[in-house]
Design an enzyme around this catalytic site. Structure first.
Site, PDB file in Angstrom:
ATOM      1  N   ALA A 240      68.485 -30.050  13.726  1.00 44.48           N
ATOM      2  CA  ALA A 240      68.864 -30.320  15.114  1.00 44.48           C
ATOM      3  C   ALA A 240      70.096 -29.480  15.498  1.00 44.48           C
ATOM      4  CB  ALA A 240      69.068 -31.828  15.296  1.00 44.48           C
TER       5      ALA A 240
ATOM      6  N   ASP B   5      62.193 -36.931  20.159  1.00 45.04           N
ATOM      7  CA  ASP B   5      63.296 -37.175  19.232  1.00 45.04           C
ATOM      8  C   ASP B   5      64.344 -38.125  19.802  1.00 45.04           C
ATOM      9  OD1 ASP B   5      62.390 -35.636  17.042  1.00 45.04           O
ATOM     10  OD2 ASP B   5      62.741 -33.859  18.238  1.00 45.04           O
TER      11      ASP B   5
HETATM   12  N1  NAD Z   1      72.861 -26.859  20.831  1.00 46.14           N
HETATM   13  C1  NAD Z   1      72.049 -27.779  20.339  1.00 46.14           C
HETATM   14  O1  NAD Z   1      71.102 -27.505  19.589  1.00 46.14           O
HETATM   15  C2  NAD Z   1      72.304 -29.216  20.649  1.00 46.14           C
HETATM   16  C3  NAD Z   1      73.334 -29.615  21.506  1.00 46.14           C
HETATM   17  C4  NAD Z   1      73.525 -30.968  21.729  1.00 46.14           C
HETATM   18  C5  NAD Z   1      72.713 -31.908  21.080  1.00 46.14           C
HETATM   19  N2  NAD Z   1      71.717 -31.466  20.260  1.00 46.14           N
HETATM   20  C6  NAD Z   1      70.867 -32.396  19.525  1.00 46.14           C
HETATM   21  O2  NAD Z   1      70.245 -33.310  20.368  1.00 46.14           O
HETATM   22  C7  NAD Z   1      70.133 -34.515  19.646  1.00 46.14           C
HETATM   23  C8  NAD Z   1      69.779 -35.623  20.589  1.00 46.14           C
HETATM   24  O3  NAD Z   1      68.424 -35.403  20.879  1.00 46.14           O
HETATM   25  P1  NAD Z   1      67.703 -35.980  22.183  1.00 46.14           P
HETATM   26  O4  NAD Z   1      66.231 -35.825  21.965  1.00 46.14           O
HETATM   27  O5  NAD Z   1      68.279 -37.310  22.509  1.00 46.14           O
HETATM   28  O6  NAD Z   1      68.189 -35.027  23.313  1.00 46.14           O
HETATM   29  P2  NAD Z   1      67.368 -33.806  23.903  1.00 46.14           P
HETATM   30  O7  NAD Z   1      66.037 -34.296  24.388  1.00 46.14           O
HETATM   31  O8  NAD Z   1      68.235 -33.052  24.840  1.00 46.14           O
HETATM   32  O9  NAD Z   1      67.150 -33.003  22.544  1.00 46.14           O
HETATM   33  C9  NAD Z   1      67.756 -31.837  22.148  1.00 46.14           C
HETATM   34  C10 NAD Z   1      66.776 -31.105  21.244  1.00 46.14           C
HETATM   35  O10 NAD Z   1      67.039 -31.444  19.870  1.00 46.14           O
HETATM   36  C11 NAD Z   1      65.788 -31.767  19.236  1.00 46.14           C
HETATM   37  N3  NAD Z   1      66.061 -32.636  18.090  1.00 46.14           N
HETATM   38  C12 NAD Z   1      66.701 -33.833  18.067  1.00 46.14           C
HETATM   39  N4  NAD Z   1      66.769 -34.296  16.807  1.00 46.14           N
HETATM   40  C13 NAD Z   1      66.140 -33.367  16.022  1.00 46.14           C
HETATM   41  C14 NAD Z   1      65.905 -33.257  14.621  1.00 46.14           C
HETATM   42  N5  NAD Z   1      66.338 -34.162  13.753  1.00 46.14           N
HETATM   43  N6  NAD Z   1      65.241 -32.171  14.175  1.00 46.14           N
HETATM   44  C15 NAD Z   1      64.818 -31.204  15.009  1.00 46.14           C
HETATM   45  N7  NAD Z   1      65.043 -31.232  16.340  1.00 46.14           N
HETATM   46  C16 NAD Z   1      65.694 -32.306  16.833  1.00 46.14           C
HETATM   47  C17 NAD Z   1      64.972 -32.385  20.353  1.00 46.14           C
HETATM   48  O11 NAD Z   1      63.584 -32.370  20.079  1.00 46.14           O
HETATM   49  C18 NAD Z   1      65.302 -31.477  21.521  1.00 46.14           C
HETATM   50  O12 NAD Z   1      64.530 -30.289  21.491  1.00 46.14           O
HETATM   51  C19 NAD Z   1      71.442 -34.649  18.941  1.00 46.14           C
HETATM   52  O13 NAD Z   1      71.399 -35.509  17.821  1.00 46.14           O
HETATM   53  C20 NAD Z   1      71.689 -33.209  18.564  1.00 46.14           C
HETATM   54  O14 NAD Z   1      71.202 -32.920  17.268  1.00 46.14           O
HETATM   55  C21 NAD Z   1      71.506 -30.150  20.037  1.00 46.14           C
HETATM   56  N1  ATP Z   2      62.939 -45.796  25.010  1.00 44.61           N
HETATM   57  C1  ATP Z   2      64.045 -45.092  25.186  1.00 44.61           C
HETATM   58  N2  ATP Z   2      65.240 -45.656  24.938  1.00 44.61           N
HETATM   59  C2  ATP Z   2      66.373 -44.955  25.116  1.00 44.61           C
HETATM   60  N3  ATP Z   2      66.419 -43.698  25.555  1.00 44.61           N
HETATM   61  C3  ATP Z   2      65.261 -43.090  25.814  1.00 44.61           C
HETATM   62  C4  ATP Z   2      64.014 -43.748  25.634  1.00 44.61           C
HETATM   63  N4  ATP Z   2      63.043 -42.897  25.974  1.00 44.61           N
HETATM   64  C5  ATP Z   2      63.639 -41.766  26.331  1.00 44.61           C
HETATM   65  N5  ATP Z   2      64.976 -41.875  26.258  1.00 44.61           N
HETATM   66  C6  ATP Z   2      65.953 -40.836  26.600  1.00 44.61           C
HETATM   67  O1  ATP Z   2      65.277 -39.782  27.261  1.00 44.61           O
HETATM   68  C7  ATP Z   2      65.624 -38.531  26.652  1.00 44.61           C
HETATM   69  C8  ATP Z   2      64.369 -37.726  26.393  1.00 44.61           C
HETATM   70  O2  ATP Z   2      63.550 -38.472  25.495  1.00 44.61           O
HETATM   71  P1  ATP Z   2      62.849 -37.828  24.245  1.00 44.61           P
HETATM   72  O3  ATP Z   2      63.822 -36.991  23.474  1.00 44.61           O
HETATM   73  O4  ATP Z   2      62.167 -38.926  23.516  1.00 44.61           O
HETATM   74  O5  ATP Z   2      61.766 -36.936  24.940  1.00 44.61           O
HETATM   75  P2  ATP Z   2      61.688 -35.387  24.953  1.00 44.61           P
HETATM   76  O6  ATP Z   2      63.014 -34.806  25.370  1.00 44.61           O
HETATM   77  O7  ATP Z   2      60.475 -35.012  25.725  1.00 44.61           O
HETATM   78  O8  ATP Z   2      61.360 -35.137  23.439  1.00 44.61           O
HETATM   79  P3  ATP Z   2      62.066 -34.194  22.365  1.00 44.61           P
HETATM   80  O9  ATP Z   2      63.484 -34.700  22.216  1.00 44.61           O
HETATM   81  O10 ATP Z   2      61.231 -34.402  21.160  1.00 44.61           O
HETATM   82  O11 ATP Z   2      62.006 -32.801  22.935  1.00 44.61           O
HETATM   83  C9  ATP Z   2      66.342 -38.795  25.338  1.00 44.61           C
HETATM   84  O12 ATP Z   2      67.563 -38.106  25.292  1.00 44.61           O
HETATM   85  C10 ATP Z   2      66.560 -40.282  25.309  1.00 44.61           C
HETATM   86  O13 ATP Z   2      67.964 -40.572  25.351  1.00 44.61           O
END
Ligand code: NAD
Ligand code: ATP
Length: 280
Positions: free
Chosen positions: A170, A54
């Site tokens: 999220a 994500d």
């Molecule tokens: N307490 C919480 O749940 C919390 C706190 C801070 C941020 N977040 C979320 O993390 C997002 C950033 O994600 P990231 O991947 O860069 O960081 P990250 O990898 O730390 O992700 C946080 C979690 O949110 C999930 N996620 C992100 N967008 C989603 C969506 N639209 N639907 C379902 N799950 C989703 C990711 O898969 C991951 O499990 C922010 O937009 C925010 O929504 C969640």
């Molecule tokens: N190509 C990219 N450009 C910018 N940021 C990236 C990129 N790949 C990964 N990241 C950073 O690394 C973090 C983890 O990446 P990502 O969320 O894609 O993987 P994940 O945590 O394994 O997956 P999920 O969020 O589905 O659990 C993200 O918060 C994102 O900011």
């Protein structure tokens, strides 16, 4: 003849995503589609392909929205809720891009404007949410929420999440917000750990203006995180205004799994026996 071109953005720390990108590039170039990296600003791209979870999708959404092209996600993350298919769908991803045979859905985004007490302002946007959080975590933020110019409630809370339907699964979900199907146009407002009686999340019209006021007695001010990637800050007396953006994010789909299927799979929901048929 204009060269066809797609942008590929791979998870920065997953070597298997980089290998997949190389394979896709080889096949697409054979089919007459050039592939460029995420730093390209000049090629006339027709699609952004994100290989990651994500976070990678949220980074890729910045590129796709700025160019008004669809975004296709292949999951190389843990959850990958926003991605369309898993990595085993390599053949259908290549075919769909080569023949432009993917569907495209439109996802609402938010425009977010923070205006400070001195009149300065900063603007951003959100695909998932604007998370308005107290800068001083030991104390709650003192926030007022208004919709279309009318006060709704004040809150003492860690913060307030303003989410799109896409973001409803999220951070907003973790704050007790409802899941909104992505073809519904709505804005969700969910207080985070609010202290008080009126702490339920609200679902608001996409044509409404939602304002969060940082009350003057708020000791420290707030930070506004858009999709966990872009940060604005404001002191007491600031206002954060969220409206439906004119510029959506367009998602490309190769898979025909509906949102309900994705929700059940990604959230591992217990559906066995849901309508008492032996095969369900
Ligand atoms: N307490 C919480 O749940 C919390 C706190 C801070 C941020 N977040 C979320 O993390 C997002 C950033 O994600 P990231 O991947 O860069 O960081 P990250 O990898 O730390 O992700 C946080 C979690 O949110 C999930 N996620 C992100 N967008 C989603 C969506 N639209 N639907 C379902 N799950 C989703 C990711 O898969 C991951 O499990 C922010 O937009 C925010 O929504 C969640
Ligand atoms: N190509 C990219 N450009 C910018 N940021 C990236 C990129 N790949 C990964 N990241 C950073 O690394 C973090 C983890 O990446 P990502 O969320 O894609 O993987 P994940 O945590 O394994 O997956 P999920 O969020 O589905 O659990 C993200 O918060 C994102 O900011």
């Amino acid at each position: 003849m204009t060269t066809r071109c797609v942008m590929i953005l791979s998870h920065v720390r997953r070597p298997e995503a980089a290998t997949y990108a190389e394979t896709v590039t080889t096949h697409l170039e054979r089919a007459g589609v050039a592939c460029v990296g995420p730093d390209d600003t000049t090629s006339p791209i027709e699609l952004v392909l994100a290989l990651g979870g994500d976070g990678t999708m949220l980074a890729a959404a910045e590129k796709a929205r700025a160019r008004d092209v669809p975004l296709l996600g292949v999951n190389f993350g843990h959850m990958g809720f926003l991605t369309d298919v898993d990595a085993d769908a390599l053949g259908s991803v290549i075919d769909a891009i080569a023949h432009r045979s993917y569907d495209v859905s439109t996802r609402m985004a938010l425009d977010v404007t923070l205006t400070r007490s001195d009149g300065t302002h900063s603007m951003d946007w959100a695909f998932n949410e604007a998370a308005i959080l107290s800068l001083m975590r030991a104390q709650p933020a003192h926030l007022g929420v208004g919709i279309d110019g009318r006060g709704i409630s004040t809150y003492g809370a860690d913060g307030v999440i303003v989410a799109t339907p896409t973001g409803s699964t999220a951070y907003s979900f973790s704050a007790g917000g409802p899941i909104v199907w992505p073809d519904v146009e709505a804005v969700v407002m969910a207080p985070v750990s609010a202290h008080g009686l009126f702490t339920r999340p609200l679902v608001i019209s996409p044509s409404s203006v939602l304002e969060v006021f940082v009350l003057p007695d708020q000791p420290s001010g707030v930070e506004v995180w858009c999709d966990g990637r872009r940060r604005l800050t404001g002191g007491p007396g600031s206002t954060i205004r969220s409206t439906k953006s004119r510029t959506p994010v367009r998602l490309a789909h190769v898979s025909d799994v509906p949102f309900s299927g994705r929700l059940v799979r990604k959230f591992d929901l217990p559906i066995k026996g849901w309508r008492m048929h032996a095969d369900d």
